[in-house]
Design a protein around this motif. Structure first.
Motif, PDB file in Angstrom:
ATOM      1  N   VAL A 595      -3.913  -4.962   5.364  1.00  0.00           N
ATOM      2  CA  VAL A 595      -2.926  -4.862   4.209  1.00  0.00           C
ATOM      3  C   VAL A 595      -3.753  -4.663   3.085  1.00  0.00           C
ATOM      4  N   ALA A 596      -3.383  -3.918   2.017  1.00  0.00           N
ATOM      5  CA  ALA A 596      -4.118  -3.550   0.890  1.00  0.00           C
ATOM      6  C   ALA A 596      -3.407  -3.429  -0.385  1.00  0.00           C
ATOM      7  N   CYS A 597      -3.722  -3.930  -1.476  1.00  0.00           N
ATOM      8  CA  CYS A 597      -3.022  -3.778  -2.787  1.00  0.00           C
ATOM      9  C   CYS A 597      -4.061  -3.654  -3.914  1.00  0.00           C
ATOM     10  N   GLY A 598      -3.658  -3.263  -5.207  1.00  0.00           N
ATOM     11  CA  GLY A 598      -4.770  -3.197  -6.077  1.00  0.00           C
ATOM     12  C   GLY A 598      -5.327  -1.709  -6.262  1.00  0.00           C
ATOM     13  N   GLY A 599      -6.392  -1.854  -6.711  1.00  0.00           N
ATOM     14  CA  GLY A 599      -7.098  -0.507  -7.089  1.00  0.00           C
ATOM     15  C   GLY A 599      -7.774   0.037  -5.673  1.00  0.00           C
ATOM     16  N   TRP A 641      10.949  -3.097   7.689  1.00  0.00           N
ATOM     17  CA  TRP A 641       9.957  -3.766   6.215  1.00  0.00           C
ATOM     18  C   TRP A 641       9.603  -2.726   5.740  1.00  0.00           C
ATOM     19  N   ALA A 642       9.776  -1.273   6.075  1.00  0.00           N
ATOM     20  CA  ALA A 642       9.058  -0.248   5.480  1.00  0.00           C
ATOM     21  C   ALA A 642       9.599   0.525   4.259  1.00  0.00           C
ATOM     22  N   HIS A 643       8.812   0.969   3.324  1.00  0.00           N
ATOM     23  CA  HIS A 643       9.280   1.796   2.125  1.00  0.00           C
ATOM     24  C   HIS A 643      10.045   3.207   2.840  1.00  0.00           C
ATOM     25  N   PRO A 644      11.127   3.744   2.761  1.00  0.00           N
ATOM     26  CA  PRO A 644      11.715   4.801   3.278  1.00  0.00           C
ATOM     27  C   PRO A 644      11.001   6.126   2.841  1.00  0.00           C
ATOM     28  N   GLU A 664       3.913   1.873   3.539  1.00  0.00           N
ATOM     29  CA  GLU A 664       4.195   0.939   2.436  1.00  0.00           C
ATOM     30  C   GLU A 664       5.301   0.148   2.411  1.00  0.00           C
ATOM     31  N   LEU A 665       5.071  -1.204   2.226  1.00  0.00           N
ATOM     32  CA  LEU A 665       6.095  -2.152   2.411  1.00  0.00           C
ATOM     33  C   LEU A 665       7.384  -1.985   1.499  1.00  0.00           C
ATOM     34  N   HIS A 666       8.555  -2.335   1.933  1.00  0.00           N
ATOM     35  CA  HIS A 666       9.630  -2.369   0.943  1.00  0.00           C
ATOM     36  C   HIS A 666       9.459  -3.214  -0.074  1.00  0.00           C
ATOM     37  N   PRO A 667       9.944  -2.741  -1.476  1.00  0.00           N
ATOM     38  CA  PRO A 667       9.865  -3.530  -2.543  1.00  0.00           C
ATOM     39  C   PRO A 667      10.650  -4.836  -2.457  1.00  0.00           C
ATOM     40  N   ILE A 675       6.009 -11.222  -4.313  1.00  0.00           N
ATOM     41  CA  ILE A 675       4.985 -10.518  -4.571  1.00  0.00           C
ATOM     42  C   ILE A 675       5.378  -9.450  -5.440  1.00  0.00           C
ATOM     43  N   ASP A 676       5.157  -9.756  -6.680  1.00  0.00           N
ATOM     44  CA  ASP A 676       5.759  -8.710  -7.567  1.00  0.00           C
ATOM     45  C   ASP A 676       4.824  -7.653  -8.061  1.00  0.00           C
ATOM     46  N   ASP A 677       5.157  -6.591  -8.714  1.00  0.00           N
ATOM     47  CA  ASP A 677       4.306  -5.637  -9.784  1.00  0.00           C
ATOM     48  C   ASP A 677       3.306  -4.990  -8.929  1.00  0.00           C
ATOM     49  N   THR A 678       3.156  -4.962  -7.571  1.00  0.00           N
ATOM     50  CA  THR A 678       2.112  -4.305  -7.106  1.00  0.00           C
ATOM     51  C   THR A 678       2.776  -3.428  -5.844  1.00  0.00           C
ATOM     52  N   ARG A 679       2.045  -2.329  -5.482  1.00  0.00           N
ATOM     53  CA  ARG A 679       2.175  -1.830  -4.217  1.00  0.00           C
ATOM     54  C   ARG A 679       1.393  -2.255  -2.912  1.00  0.00           C
ATOM     55  N   VAL A 680       1.993  -2.635  -1.957  1.00  0.00           N
ATOM     56  CA  VAL A 680       1.238  -2.949  -0.737  1.00  0.00           C
ATOM     57  C   VAL A 680       1.395  -2.018   0.207  1.00  0.00           C
ATOM     58  N   VAL A 681       0.161  -1.602   0.928  1.00  0.00           N
ATOM     59  CA  VAL A 681       0.256  -0.634   1.846  1.00  0.00           C
ATOM     60  C   VAL A 681      -0.549  -1.300   3.348  1.00  0.00           C
ATOM     61  N   ALA A 682       0.038  -1.170   4.361  1.00  0.00           N
ATOM     62  CA  ALA A 682      -0.378  -1.794   5.668  1.00  0.00           C
ATOM     63  C   ALA A 682      -0.104  -0.917   6.705  1.00  0.00           C
ATOM     64  N   PHE A 683      -0.975  -1.618   7.903  1.00  0.00           N
ATOM     65  CA  PHE A 683      -0.865  -0.877   9.139  1.00  0.00           C
ATOM     66  C   PHE A 683      -0.587  -2.277  10.238  1.00  0.00           C
TER      67      PHE A 683
END
Length: 796
Positions: A595-599, A641-644, A664-667, A675-683
């Motif tokens: 998982v990753a978020c931020g810059g 759980w994923a962002h369409p 990307e995880l669904h908002p 977990i607010d105000d951040t985009r989270v990508v994962a595999f």
């Protein structure tokens, strides 16, 4: 397990000192956690009787007592205890006594009245924590008798830490066998003659739970004086074992449990109708327990019933409606064997912890219920009187556990321990532990006593010999034999290399519990095949994980909540799903997740800051796959759980079964996990296919020059690059050495709903230089394939 040292010595007479006994317990695996010495400093403390008591002339809460300290001598004592009264017998610390707390007793004047000693509470004597009043002694205690003699002091309260396999040591007598074996002694015989029935009064018993309750014994005792006080010696042993006396009938069942290890229960017979039964609870049933709480039952619980009405939670706690009180006249005593599997986890499910459940969960001797019932009957009759009925016993012999014979070989014993133990000593140790031993050619055929559930293998017997012989007597030697060097398999990437690779990409490894909250999996809609735990550590760890991502994303959330805006985590671990066939083991799969978020980059000045996205993590995953030279394909897909539109399933090139997912995880999921105000990508995907690789082989490098042709095609916007790449490689054939996508454009000059992809085709032959005609033919084949497969046209 906490017990009185003197109580233990009653079962195993020994001349060993206190310190030797404590050291022996720890040495044989019964680790002593705490020792409280009792009775030290009781010189000059005697039994005294208050023969007169008058109000202190200068203090409302004090009394001037005249006490008989024995030998016809009386002493004046000023006392403020609320229970001080004429006729009471209590401990008297004479002038010159030094109490366990260090208090020295001297003549004193209290508000002008002389006092020559002090009447004491249990706390002041160091025998209990009760300081609410004077310690009330038995009425028949002779005045002037030394308190140490009356209380059986000196003594010690010893608390030992037991491992889960030593359930037999939850009774003083079970501990005695180990001590006798270690100190070359013998356990005193347990003389429990059967109590003859004096009446036909009995309740019939029905067993309807099969192997869960294979033995149940019960006995009616009529005309009991339940208000009789608990004998002084029994109350003291209970206190020194950490149990506060409550009432006679309850204290006797507790006493038998502590001494023999068999939990018991006493019912008020007048509140029972019979027959008594044991069965599984039914959905929707409830029972008000002794502590007043109402327990909602389900078929996972075992209950004792009266005419099919639940009256006790079997192996855990009795019911309030049928409890004994000081007004009880007729008693039904229960002593049963409940299987560990039927009791384990049930008390924890209700938020309870009982001594009975603690023992039944680990296993109680199935041959003990009748002995314990006879013992408790004798104690009740001796103290409270009554008329006993016959013992009614029901047993399902086919479900009672039996200890099969185990062969202990001399050669195996010597090999494991690294020394020869004298055969006579081995036999003595095993017999002292209560085992049946038969000498055979290879060694000994051993049958463990029914209380020893932990003896099932030859290695168990080796351990018994080792701990009683003494671990310190086993020589410390280095292992012998040749060291076998194992060469890493060339056809597999080492897991450690894969971990190091992800760490080199800026990820930190996380390790989460394989147990998760069922609610967390439900939020991910990943609970369909979850495996529940029968005995979870807590409600938050109730099921086995079906995905790594829920735990990993929760860890990411804890980091972002603590002012860590850029988080990159990965985990290798097993996931578990329910088996296709009931009764088989859960299905395990090794997976990798990140998982990753931020810059996208750590804070720096060299390039503009941007948030991490799908393609950043896709690059990390592809670099991991390159360790095994695996080629991955990505096909659009959106699990719950994923962002369409921002996620894909991952396949090996040309494969049909997906390895996992990236995106990307669904908002809404992130919001639910706070977990607010951040985009989270994962595999997350299966790891094994990424670790398998062909054996590396050396090859020649072409000396011929390569040719590059850059092309730009306009394609429909929904045409995936993976499909476009597959078409190009198929059309170009073996001359295509590499394919580079270097531009994607939408805007002026490109029709809405379409996109422009610019790519470089790198063509090369190994043995000769390509001609212009061959290059043009390859380009034409690619163009035709893209037009046919995807409706692409060359951009003008």
């Amino acid at each position: 397990m906490k017990f009185s040292e003197n109580w233990l010595r009653q079962h195993v007479p020994t001349t060993a000192s206190h310190d030797e006994l404590v050291a022996t317990l720890t040495a044989i695996g019964l680790e002593v956690e705490e020792v409280t010495r009792l009775g030290e400093g009781l010189d000059n403390v005697v039994v005294a009787e208050i023969v007169a008591a008058e109000k202190h002339p200068e203090a409302d809460r004090l009394q001037v007592c005249t006490v008989d300290a024995g030998g016809g001598a009386t002493v004046q004592i000023v006392c403020g205890a609320p229970n001080a009264r004429v006729g009471l017998k209590a401990p008297l610390a004479k002038v010159g006594a030094v109490l366990p707390g260090g208090m020295e007793i001297r003549p004193a004047k209290l508000r002008g009245v002389e006092s020559f000693g002090m009447l004491c509470s249990a706390k002041e004597l160091g025998t209990d924590a009760d300081a609410s009043g004077l310690l009330e002694l038995p009425a028949d205690a002779p005045a002037g008798q030394a308190m140490s003699e009356l209380l059986g002091l000196p003594d010690a309260s010893i608390e030992i830490k037991l491992t889960p396999n030593r359930a037999d040591c939850f009774g003083v007598r079970g501990i005695a066998y180990d001590v006798a074996a270690a100190l070359d002694g013998e356990v005193a015989p347990l003389d429990v003659p059967p109590v003859e029935a004096a009446t036909d009064a009995a309740l019939p018993i029905r067993l309807e739970a099969g192997a869960d309750a294979p033995r149940y014994c019960g006995r009616v005792i009529q005309g009991v004086d339940a208000a009789a006080p608990t004998p002084w010696w029994m109350a003291e042993r209970l206190r020194r074992s950490g149990v506060r006396p409550v009432s006679l009938l309850v204290d006797i069942t507790q006493y038998v449990m502590l001494e023999l290890g068999q939990p018991m229960h006493a019912f008020d017979l007048d509140r029972l109708g019979g027959p008594i039964g044991v069965r599984r609870a039914r959905q929707g049933e409830s029972l008000v327990l002794l502590d007043g709480r109402e327990a909602a039952l389900d078929p996972g619980f075992l209950v004792v019933t009266d005419a099919d009405r639940p009256v006790a939670l079997a192996g855990v706690m009795g019911g309030q409606d049928t409890r004994v009180t000081e007004t009880t006249r007729n008693v039904f005593l229960e002593s049963a064997h409940f299987a560990p599997a039927a009791v384990i986890g049930r008390s924890r499910k209700l938020g309870l912890h009982t001594d009975a459940a603690h023992r039944f969960e680990r296993g109680v001797d199935p041959q003990l219920p009748r002995i314990a019932l006879e013992y408790a009957t004798r104690l009740i009759l001796d103290v409270a009187g009554g008329t006993p009925g016959p013992v009614v016993e029901e047993a399902l012999g086919e479900h009672l556990p039996a200890n099969p014979p185990v062969l202990l070989r001399r050669a195996r014993l010597a090999r494991v321990l690294g020394l020869e133990v004298d055969a006579a000593k081995v036999e003595r140790i095993l017999r002292a532990l209560g085992m049946q031993v038969e000498t055979v050619a290879e060694g000994w055929q051993v049958v463990a006593p029914s209380r020893r559930f932990d003896i099932a293998l030859e290695e168990d017997l080796v351990e018994e010999v080792a701990r009683i012989h003494g671990y310190d007597a086993i020589p410390a030697t280095l292992p012998g034999g040749a060291t076998v060097l194992r060469v890493p398999a060339s056809g597999r990437v080492d897991e450690a290399d894969a971990r190091r690779h992800l760490a080199s990409r800026g990820f930190l490894e996380a390790v989460n519990y394989a147990f998760v909250d069922a609610g967390l999996l439900a939020a991910w809609k990943a609970d369909a095949d979850a495996v529940p735990l029968l005995n979870p550590l807590s409600a938050e760890l109730g099921v086995m994980r079906t995905l790594l991502l829920p735990g990993l994303v929760a860890a990411l959330g804890r980091n972002t909540a603590r002012q860590q805006p850029r988080v990159r985590l990965f985990e290798f671990g097993n996931v578990f799903t329910a088996p296709a066939v009931e009764g088989e083991a859960p299905v395990e799969r090794l997976r990798v997740a990140a998982v990753a978020c931020g810059g996208a980059r750590a804070e720096q000045w060299g390039e503009p800051a941007r948030e991490v996205g799908f393609h950043d993590l896709k690059g990390d995953l592809e670099s991991l796959a390159r360790l095994s030279a695996a080629t991955l394909e990505f096909r659009p897909a959106a699990p719950a759980w994923a962002h369409p539109g921002r996620s894909a399933e991952v396949f090996l090139a040309g494969g049909e079964a997906p390895l996992g997912w990236i995106g990307e995880l669904h908002p809404r999921l992130l919001e639910a996990m706070e977990i607010d105000d951040t985009r989270v990508v994962a595999f997350e995907l299966d790891l094994e296919p990424l670790l398998e690789r062909a054996v590396p082989r050396a090859g020649t490098l072409s000396r011929q020059p390569s040719v590059r042709r850059d092309l730009a095609f306009v394609l429909p916007e929904d045409a995936p690059w993976a499909a476009v790449e597959a078409s190009i490689r198929s059309a170009a054939g073996p001359v295509l050495r590499d394919l580079v996508l270097f531009d994607r454009y939408q805007g002026k000059g490109v029709e809405t709903g379409f996109k422009s992809l610019a790519m470089g085709l790198i063509l090369q032959e190994e043995a000769r230089t390509l001609t212009d005609r061959e290059v043009d033919a390859a380009v034409e084949a690619v163009t035709a394939a893209l037009q046919s497969d995807h409706g692409a046209v060359i951009r003008g």
